[in-house]
Design an enzyme around this catalytic site. Structure first.
Site, PDB file in Angstrom:
ATOM      1  N   ASN A  61       0.832  -1.202   0.000  1.00 16.93           N
ATOM      2  CA  ASN A  61       0.000   0.000   0.000  1.00 16.93           C
ATOM      3  C   ASN A  61       0.868   1.254   0.000  1.00 16.93           C
ATOM      4  O   ASN A  61       0.581   2.238   0.666  1.00 16.93           O
ATOM      5  CB  ASN A  61      -0.981   0.003   1.190  1.00 16.93           C
ATOM      6  CG  ASN A  61      -0.289   0.107   2.526  1.00 16.93           C
ATOM      7  OD1 ASN A  61       0.872  -0.276   2.659  1.00 16.93           O
ATOM      8  ND2 ASN A  61      -0.992   0.627   3.520  1.00 16.93           N
ATOM      9  N   PHE A  62       1.931   1.195  -0.794  1.00 17.26           N
ATOM     10  CA  PHE A  62       2.747   2.379  -1.020  1.00 17.26           C
ATOM     11  C   PHE A  62       2.020   3.341  -1.957  1.00 17.26           C
ATOM     12  O   PHE A  62       0.997   2.996  -2.558  1.00 17.26           O
ATOM     13  CB  PHE A  62       4.087   1.984  -1.654  1.00 17.26           C
ATOM     14  CG  PHE A  62       4.947   1.103  -0.792  1.00 17.26           C
ATOM     15  CD1 PHE A  62       5.438   1.568   0.422  1.00 17.26           C
ATOM     16  CD2 PHE A  62       5.271  -0.176  -1.196  1.00 17.26           C
ATOM     17  CE1 PHE A  62       6.240   0.758   1.215  1.00 17.26           C
ATOM     18  CE2 PHE A  62       6.068  -0.994  -0.409  1.00 17.26           C
ATOM     19  CZ  PHE A  62       6.558  -0.526   0.797  1.00 17.26           C
ATOM     20  N   ASP A 134      -8.313   4.152   6.284  1.00 15.00           N
ATOM     21  CA  ASP A 134      -7.195   3.240   6.000  1.00 15.00           C
ATOM     22  C   ASP A 134      -7.637   1.801   6.226  1.00 15.00           C
ATOM     23  O   ASP A 134      -7.280   0.898   5.461  1.00 15.00           O
ATOM     24  CB  ASP A 134      -6.008   3.568   6.915  1.00 15.00           C
ATOM     25  CG  ASP A 134      -5.339   4.879   6.544  1.00 15.00           C
ATOM     26  OD1 ASP A 134      -5.068   5.077   5.348  1.00 15.00           O
ATOM     27  OD2 ASP A 134      -5.102   5.699   7.431  1.00 15.00           O
TER      28      ASP A 134
END
Length: 320
Positions: A61-62, A134
């Site tokens: 999840n960069f 998130d």
């Protein structure tokens, strides 16, 4: 290739979550940091390649493009493992006008319309505070992994699945989008849910800042509400007879309900309404949630032993 860790996790935990959570973040990061520190910089790409060959799925999840810059885009991953499942999860997806923008949960909820729709009509948009979005992106990421691996069982082929945090959050405001198309831009309504009355939070005894109970009574429950309130005559009152009547005269009806709740604790109001089949819940703060007997009985609040701190409470698994 730089190590896949950042001091930001530690700083965020220190600032927002306190020392216990900072220690927890350290506990999660330290094995990774120690592993990376033990691998010479020029060998890290080789180590990652070997991990890919042995893995059913590769996830990250960069920000968009980070793995490509490291030389580990999807085509390279397929060279290492032809049936690889690669799931990327970033703020706005890999392509599109915002594709290269960085994001955190509050950014995603702002851009998808959730921040706009949260709060009171005469105050600025409220949003949901901390980065709950998130987590929402992570849920969809887990579903994507399972779906892609399951499809691989049938086809023998891997694939690259994109998850966008913005698009994940967008699913949470479907009703607001529907109302926009029906009636124009919706107005922030605070705790009021739709046009159902009772359908908001009501003050309870002894009148503290969090002494509130939320009551939501669809039309078929109106009769039960009147009985619980001790006001059976309200059922035939022309001001409140239909759902539209109750909405039109909501100020008067909310005042009647608030008069009843204000003489009872939020738990008593919850029980009396719940026993009558009317959805209601005490507005609990975090301390009350940790002490909630129902959650404890279902093993959703559990005690763990953590060596640096001793015993502490945490959330269990919601799947029983």
């Amino acid at each position: 290739m730089p190590p896949p860790v950042s001091s930001h996790a530690r700083a965020l935990a220190d600032t927002l979550c306190g020392r216990l959570e900072a220690d927890w973040a350290d506990g999660r990061r330290r094995p990774v940091e120690e592993y990376v520190a033990g691998v010479p910089a020029d060998a890290r790409a080789h180590v990652l390649a070997e991990l890919v060959r042995r893995s059913d799925a590769v996830t990250e999840n960069f920000a968009a493009g980070v793995l490509e810059r490291w030389g580990f885009g999807f085509e390279r991953l397929r060279e290492l493992r032809p049936d690889v499942v690669y799931v990327s999860n970033c703020g706005f997806g890999q392509v599109g006008p915002y594709g290269r923008f960085k994001s955190w949960g509050p950014i995603a909820q702002a851009v998808c319309g959730l921040t706009f729709s949260s709060g009171l009509p005469d105050l600025p948009p409220a949003g949901w505070g901390y980065s709950y979005m998130d987590h929402t992106g992570g849920y969809y990421m887990a579903i994507a992994i399972l779906a892609a691996v399951n499809q691989r069982h049938a086809t023998g082929r891997g694939q690259h699945v994109e998850v966008s945090m913005q698009e994940s959050v967008l699913n949470l405001i479907r009703i607001s989008l529907r109302e926009h198309q029906r009636n124009g831009v919706p107005v922030r309504s605070g705790n009021q849910l739709g046009k159902t009355v009772p359908g908001t939070a009501y003050p309870c005894a002894p009148g503290g800042p969090n002494d509130w109970a939320y009551i939501y009574a669809p039309p078929q429950m109106w009769s039960a509400v009147c009985k619980v309130l001790g006001r059976p005559e309200l059922e035939q009152n022309p001001l409140f007879k239909t759902a539209n009547d109750r909405w039109t005269n909501r100020a008067a009806l909310d005042a009647i309900v608030a008069e009843w709740t204000s003489t009872r604790s939020k738990y008593e109001a919850m029980k009396l309404m719940g026993d009558a089949g009317v959805p209601a819940g005490a507005c609990q703060d975090t301390g009350e949630v940790l002490a909630d007997p129902h959650l404890k009985a279902r093993h959703m609040i559990v005690d763990l032993e953590y060596p640096p701190r001793g015993s502490f409470k945490t959330v269990g698994c919601p799947l029983l």
